[in-house]
Structure formats: structure tokens, C-alpha cells
Write a protein that holds these residues in place. Structure first.
Motif, PDB file in Angstrom:
ATOM      1  N   SER A  41     -64.975  40.182  51.897  1.00 39.90           N
ATOM      2  CA  SER A  41     -64.849  39.635  50.546  1.00 39.90           C
ATOM      3  C   SER A  41     -63.494  38.974  50.354  1.00 39.90           C
ATOM      4  O   SER A  41     -63.400  37.907  49.749  1.00 39.90           O
ATOM      5  CB  SER A  41     -65.019  40.739  49.499  1.00 39.90           C
ATOM      6  OG  SER A  41     -66.300  41.282  49.560  1.00 39.90           O
ATOM      7  N   LEU A  42     -62.438  39.608  50.860  1.00 39.47           N
ATOM      8  CA  LEU A  42     -61.098  39.056  50.730  1.00 39.47           C
ATOM      9  C   LEU A  42     -60.998  37.739  51.493  1.00 39.47           C
ATOM     10  O   LEU A  42     -60.490  36.746  50.971  1.00 39.47           O
ATOM     11  CB  LEU A  42     -60.067  40.057  51.232  1.00 39.47           C
ATOM     12  CG  LEU A  42     -58.613  39.714  50.985  1.00 39.47           C
ATOM     13  CD1 LEU A  42     -58.343  39.503  49.506  1.00 39.47           C
ATOM     14  CD2 LEU A  42     -57.726  40.819  51.521  1.00 39.47           C
ATOM     15  N   LYS A  43     -61.510  37.717  52.707  1.00 41.49           N
ATOM     16  CA  LYS A  43     -61.482  36.467  53.478  1.00 41.49           C
ATOM     17  C   LYS A  43     -62.330  35.399  52.790  1.00 41.49           C
ATOM     18  O   LYS A  43     -61.949  34.233  52.757  1.00 41.49           O
ATOM     19  CB  LYS A  43     -61.959  36.709  54.904  1.00 41.49           C
ATOM     20  CG  LYS A  43     -60.910  37.395  55.748  1.00 41.49           C
ATOM     21  CD  LYS A  43     -61.281  37.389  57.197  1.00 41.49           C
ATOM     22  CE  LYS A  43     -60.106  37.927  57.993  1.00 41.49           C
ATOM     23  NZ  LYS A  43     -60.262  37.739  59.415  1.00 41.49           N
ATOM     24  N   ALA A  44     -63.461  35.795  52.225  1.00 43.99           N
ATOM     25  CA  ALA A  44     -64.303  34.833  51.502  1.00 43.99           C
ATOM     26  C   ALA A  44     -63.562  34.298  50.279  1.00 43.99           C
ATOM     27  O   ALA A  44     -63.650  33.109  49.965  1.00 43.99           O
ATOM     28  CB  ALA A  44     -65.623  35.473  51.094  1.00 43.99           C
ATOM     29  N   GLY A  45     -62.832  35.169  49.590  1.00 42.79           N
ATOM     30  CA  GLY A  45     -62.028  34.726  48.440  1.00 42.79           C
ATOM     31  C   GLY A  45     -60.948  33.745  48.851  1.00 42.79           C
ATOM     32  O   GLY A  45     -60.714  32.741  48.173  1.00 42.79           O
ATOM     33  N   ALA A  76     -52.515  26.580  46.839  1.00 43.36           N
ATOM     34  CA  ALA A  76     -53.282  27.756  46.438  1.00 43.36           C
ATOM     35  C   ALA A  76     -52.507  29.011  46.805  1.00 43.36           C
ATOM     36  O   ALA A  76     -51.835  29.065  47.844  1.00 43.36           O
ATOM     37  CB  ALA A  76     -54.654  27.761  47.109  1.00 43.36           C
ATOM     38  N   TRP A  77     -52.649  30.011  45.938  1.00 43.09           N
ATOM     39  CA  TRP A  77     -51.942  31.276  46.110  1.00 43.09           C
ATOM     40  C   TRP A  77     -52.890  32.442  45.912  1.00 43.09           C
ATOM     41  O   TRP A  77     -53.849  32.354  45.149  1.00 43.09           O
ATOM     42  CB  TRP A  77     -50.794  31.389  45.101  1.00 43.09           C
ATOM     43  CG  TRP A  77     -49.655  30.479  45.409  1.00 43.09           C
ATOM     44  CD1 TRP A  77     -49.553  29.151  45.084  1.00 43.09           C
ATOM     45  CD2 TRP A  77     -48.476  30.809  46.131  1.00 43.09           C
ATOM     46  NE1 TRP A  77     -48.377  28.651  45.554  1.00 43.09           N
ATOM     47  CE2 TRP A  77     -47.687  29.641  46.198  1.00 43.09           C
ATOM     48  CE3 TRP A  77     -48.002  31.981  46.713  1.00 43.09           C
ATOM     49  CZ2 TRP A  77     -46.452  29.621  46.831  1.00 43.09           C
ATOM     50  CZ3 TRP A  77     -46.774  31.954  47.335  1.00 43.09           C
ATOM     51  CH2 TRP A  77     -46.008  30.791  47.393  1.00 43.09           C
ATOM     52  N   ALA A  86     -47.298  38.171  46.782  1.00 44.17           N
ATOM     53  CA  ALA A  86     -47.912  36.840  46.748  1.00 44.17           C
ATOM     54  C   ALA A  86     -47.956  36.249  48.151  1.00 44.17           C
ATOM     55  O   ALA A  86     -47.113  36.553  48.996  1.00 44.17           O
ATOM     56  CB  ALA A  86     -47.131  35.914  45.821  1.00 44.17           C
ATOM     57  N   LEU A  87     -48.957  35.388  48.355  1.00 43.20           N
ATOM     58  CA  LEU A  87     -49.103  34.691  49.629  1.00 43.20           C
ATOM     59  C   LEU A  87     -49.680  33.313  49.360  1.00 43.20           C
ATOM     60  O   LEU A  87     -50.719  33.195  48.703  1.00 43.20           O
ATOM     61  CB  LEU A  87     -50.042  35.465  50.563  1.00 43.20           C
ATOM     62  CG  LEU A  87     -50.335  34.832  51.927  1.00 43.20           C
ATOM     63  CD1 LEU A  87     -49.074  34.805  52.784  1.00 43.20           C
ATOM     64  CD2 LEU A  87     -51.443  35.602  52.626  1.00 43.20           C
ATOM     65  N   GLN A  88     -49.011  32.271  49.855  1.00 47.17           N
ATOM     66  CA  GLN A  88     -49.558  30.924  49.720  1.00 47.17           C
ATOM     67  C   GLN A  88     -50.621  30.749  50.797  1.00 47.17           C
ATOM     68  O   GLN A  88     -50.377  30.992  51.976  1.00 47.17           O
ATOM     69  CB  GLN A  88     -48.461  29.864  49.864  1.00 47.17           C
ATOM     70  CG  GLN A  88     -48.961  28.473  49.542  1.00 47.17           C
ATOM     71  CD  GLN A  88     -47.857  27.440  49.434  1.00 47.17           C
ATOM     72  OE1 GLN A  88     -46.748  27.658  49.897  1.00 47.17           O
ATOM     73  NE2 GLN A  88     -48.176  26.315  48.822  1.00 47.17           N
ATOM     74  N   VAL A  89     -51.828  30.311  50.381  1.00 47.60           N
ATOM     75  CA  VAL A  89     -52.943  30.166  51.316  1.00 47.60           C
ATOM     76  C   VAL A  89     -53.344  28.708  51.523  1.00 47.60           C
ATOM     77  O   VAL A  89     -54.186  28.423  52.385  1.00 47.60           O
ATOM     78  CB  VAL A  89     -54.157  31.029  50.905  1.00 47.60           C
ATOM     79  CG1 VAL A  89     -53.814  32.519  50.979  1.00 47.60           C
ATOM     80  CG2 VAL A  89     -54.649  30.669  49.521  1.00 47.60           C
ATOM     81  N   ALA A  90     -52.759  27.775  50.764  1.00 39.51           N
ATOM     82  CA  ALA A  90     -52.978  26.340  50.984  1.00 39.51           C
ATOM     83  C   ALA A  90     -51.770  25.583  50.459  1.00 39.51           C
ATOM     84  O   ALA A  90     -51.164  25.970  49.461  1.00 39.51           O
ATOM     85  CB  ALA A  90     -54.243  25.860  50.290  1.00 39.51           C
ATOM     86  N   ARG A  91     -51.442  24.494  51.168  1.00 40.64           N
ATOM     87  CA  ARG A  91     -50.325  23.635  50.753  1.00 40.64           C
ATOM     88  C   ARG A  91     -50.778  22.188  50.883  1.00 40.64           C
ATOM     89  O   ARG A  91     -51.235  21.775  51.955  1.00 40.64           O
ATOM     90  CB  ARG A  91     -49.107  23.880  51.626  1.00 40.64           C
ATOM     91  CG  ARG A  91     -47.892  23.048  51.223  1.00 40.64           C
ATOM     92  CD  ARG A  91     -46.663  23.309  52.084  1.00 40.64           C
ATOM     93  NE  ARG A  91     -46.238  24.702  51.964  1.00 40.64           N
ATOM     94  CZ  ARG A  91     -46.119  25.526  53.004  1.00 40.64           C
ATOM     95  NH1 ARG A  91     -46.397  25.127  54.223  1.00 40.64           N
ATOM     96  NH2 ARG A  91     -45.718  26.764  52.813  1.00 40.64           N
ATOM     97  N   ASN A  92     -50.666  21.439  49.797  1.00 37.85           N
ATOM     98  CA  ASN A  92     -51.045  20.022  49.775  1.00 37.85           C
ATOM     99  C   ASN A  92     -52.466  19.792  50.295  1.00 37.85           C
ATOM    100  O   ASN A  92     -52.714  18.849  51.035  1.00 37.85           O
ATOM    101  CB  ASN A  92     -50.045  19.178  50.569  1.00 37.85           C
ATOM    102  CG  ASN A  92     -48.644  19.267  49.993  1.00 37.85           C
ATOM    103  OD1 ASN A  92     -48.468  19.312  48.784  1.00 37.85           O
ATOM    104  ND2 ASN A  92     -47.644  19.321  50.856  1.00 37.85           N
ATOM    105  N   GLY A  93     -53.367  20.686  49.931  1.00 36.84           N
ATOM    106  CA  GLY A  93     -54.773  20.547  50.316  1.00 36.84           C
ATOM    107  C   GLY A  93     -55.106  21.066  51.694  1.00 36.84           C
ATOM    108  O   GLY A  93     -56.276  21.078  52.089  1.00 36.84           O
ATOM    109  N   LEU A  96     -53.668  27.293  54.888  1.00 36.48           N
ATOM    110  CA  LEU A  96     -52.652  27.982  55.674  1.00 36.48           C
ATOM    111  C   LEU A  96     -53.260  29.261  56.236  1.00 36.48           C
ATOM    112  O   LEU A  96     -54.150  29.857  55.625  1.00 36.48           O
ATOM    113  CB  LEU A  96     -51.439  28.321  54.812  1.00 36.48           C
ATOM    114  CG  LEU A  96     -50.717  27.134  54.165  1.00 36.48           C
ATOM    115  CD1 LEU A  96     -49.630  27.629  53.223  1.00 36.48           C
ATOM    116  CD2 LEU A  96     -50.144  26.224  55.232  1.00 36.48           C
ATOM    117  N   GLN A  97     -52.770  29.683  57.376  1.00 33.86           N
ATOM    118  CA  GLN A  97     -53.252  30.922  57.990  1.00 33.86           C
ATOM    119  C   GLN A  97     -52.927  32.102  57.075  1.00 33.86           C
ATOM    120  O   GLN A  97     -51.789  32.275  56.658  1.00 33.86           O
ATOM    121  CB  GLN A  97     -52.588  31.122  59.359  1.00 33.86           C
ATOM    122  CG  GLN A  97     -53.028  32.364  60.093  1.00 33.86           C
ATOM    123  CD  GLN A  97     -54.479  32.308  60.522  1.00 33.86           C
ATOM    124  OE1 GLN A  97     -55.018  31.257  60.764  1.00 33.86           O
ATOM    125  NE2 GLN A  97     -55.106  33.460  60.587  1.00 33.86           N
ATOM    126  N   ALA A  98     -53.933  32.904  56.755  1.00 35.31           N
ATOM    127  CA  ALA A  98     -53.724  34.082  55.911  1.00 35.31           C
ATOM    128  C   ALA A  98     -53.717  35.316  56.812  1.00 35.31           C
ATOM    129  O   ALA A  98     -54.741  35.665  57.383  1.00 35.31           O
ATOM    130  CB  ALA A  98     -54.827  34.189  54.870  1.00 35.31           C
TER     131      ALA A  98
END
Length: 173
Positions: A41-45, A76-77, A86-93, A96-98
Motif C-alpha cells: 500500500s505504501l509503495k502504491a501510494g 511530490a512529498w 519527510a521524503l521527496q519522492v518526485a522532483r520536476n516531474g 525519485l527512488q523511495a
């Protein structure tokens, strides 16, 4: 989606009957334990919010104690509300590796920042160098509302286990 009959065409598009295709796969797969379901679920989120960021859509949703948001710039965070990580999961579209690791007892996430809301703005502090930055397009009102819902939804004992003080003011209050 309605129930799929064994003799109907498989919804995966293979052209086979459901009973000869995906039904067999479902029967062979072992049932997931709660930790596996949460990780999935977390990875899907994370993947969902990364898709929103790739499309440069503003999005916000909750998954348990996790909050996800993206902005129109493609950032995206993921926020964890119990310890303000907090963890940034996307930058400029770009996704990013989570770093999500699982063992039999816990799901470990290598968070990069802590966060706090002050004066209706989200501030991040990097674990690496302790530098602080302001996140301009964070949905602070939605984050505060989600944290209030968590405090109402869970008992004081549960909040204590989650490291979230039921009497502590919300970040920024």
C-alpha cells in the motif's frame, strides 16, 4: 468493478478465460501478511503521487499516518505524521527512488528531512546537514486538517504508541 465469472474473458486482456489465466495466478500467490500489505500500500501510494507529479497535477491524499502531496511543478512529498519525517519522492516531474525497507517486524523508510508548519508554511530540515528550507507550495491547511483527524480518530494510548502526543499543539500552532 463487478464480480468476474470463471468462464468470462480475463480482464487482463490476454484473450483467455479468467479460470485459465489470472484466477490461477491468484490461487498460487500466498496471502500477504499485514506488513506486506502495508508495504504494498505504501509503495502504491508513492507510485500514485509520483504519477500525479509526472502529470504536474496538484494532489493530496492520506494513507494511515502518511500524507502525500504533489504540486504543479512536478514535485511530490511523503510526510509521516507521527514523527514529522519527510521524503521527496518526485522532483520536476521525475520520480525519485523511495528507500522503503521491510523486515518481519517493521517497515523502515530512510527519510531525508523533518518538517514543521510555522505561520501556515511548511519548513523542512535536512537530516544530512541540518539546513532548513521553506516548501512554498505545500498544502499546509490540508496537512493540519489531516493531523487533527488523526488525533480525533485514535485513542490517547494509540497516539502514545505512534509517538504523537494527543495534547501537543499541531505544528505551527
Amino acid at each position: 468493478m463487478g464480480k468476474i465469472g470463471r468462464n468470462q474473458s480475463c480482464p487482463c486482456g490476454s484473450g483467455k478465460k479468467y479460470k485459465h489465466c489470472c484466477l490461477l495466478k491468484r490461487q498460487v500467490e500466498p496471502a500477504a501478511n499485514p506488513e506486506q500489505r502495508m508495504k504494498a500500500s505504501l509503495k502504491a501510494g508513492i507510485e500514485k503521487i509520483q504519477r500525479s507529479a509526472a502529470e504536474k497535477k496538484v494532489a493530496f491524499f492520506e494513507l494511515g499516518v502518511f500524507l502525500f502531496f504533489s504540486d504543479e511543478d512536478g514535485n511530490a512529498w511523503m510526510l509521516e505524521t507521527t514523527e514529522a519525517d519527510a521524503l521527496q519522492v518526485a522532483r520536476n516531474g521525475q520520480p525519485l527512488q523511495a528507500p522503503v525497507d521491510e523486515n518481519t517486524e517493521t517497515i523502515a523508510i530512510n527519510f531525508s528531512h523533518t518538517y514543521v508548519i510555522r505561520d501556515r508554511e511548511l519548513f523542512l530540515t535536512a537530516y544530512e546537514d541540518k539546513s532548513e528550507s521553506r516548501l512554498d507550495k505545500a498544502p499546509c491547511m490540508q496537512i493540519n486538517a489531516a493531523m487533527r483527524r488523526l488525533r480525533k480518530h485514535y485513542s490517547k494510548e494509540m497516539l502514545d504508541q505512534l509517538h504523537l502526543d494527543s495534547e501537543e499543539p499541531l505544528p505551527g500552532q
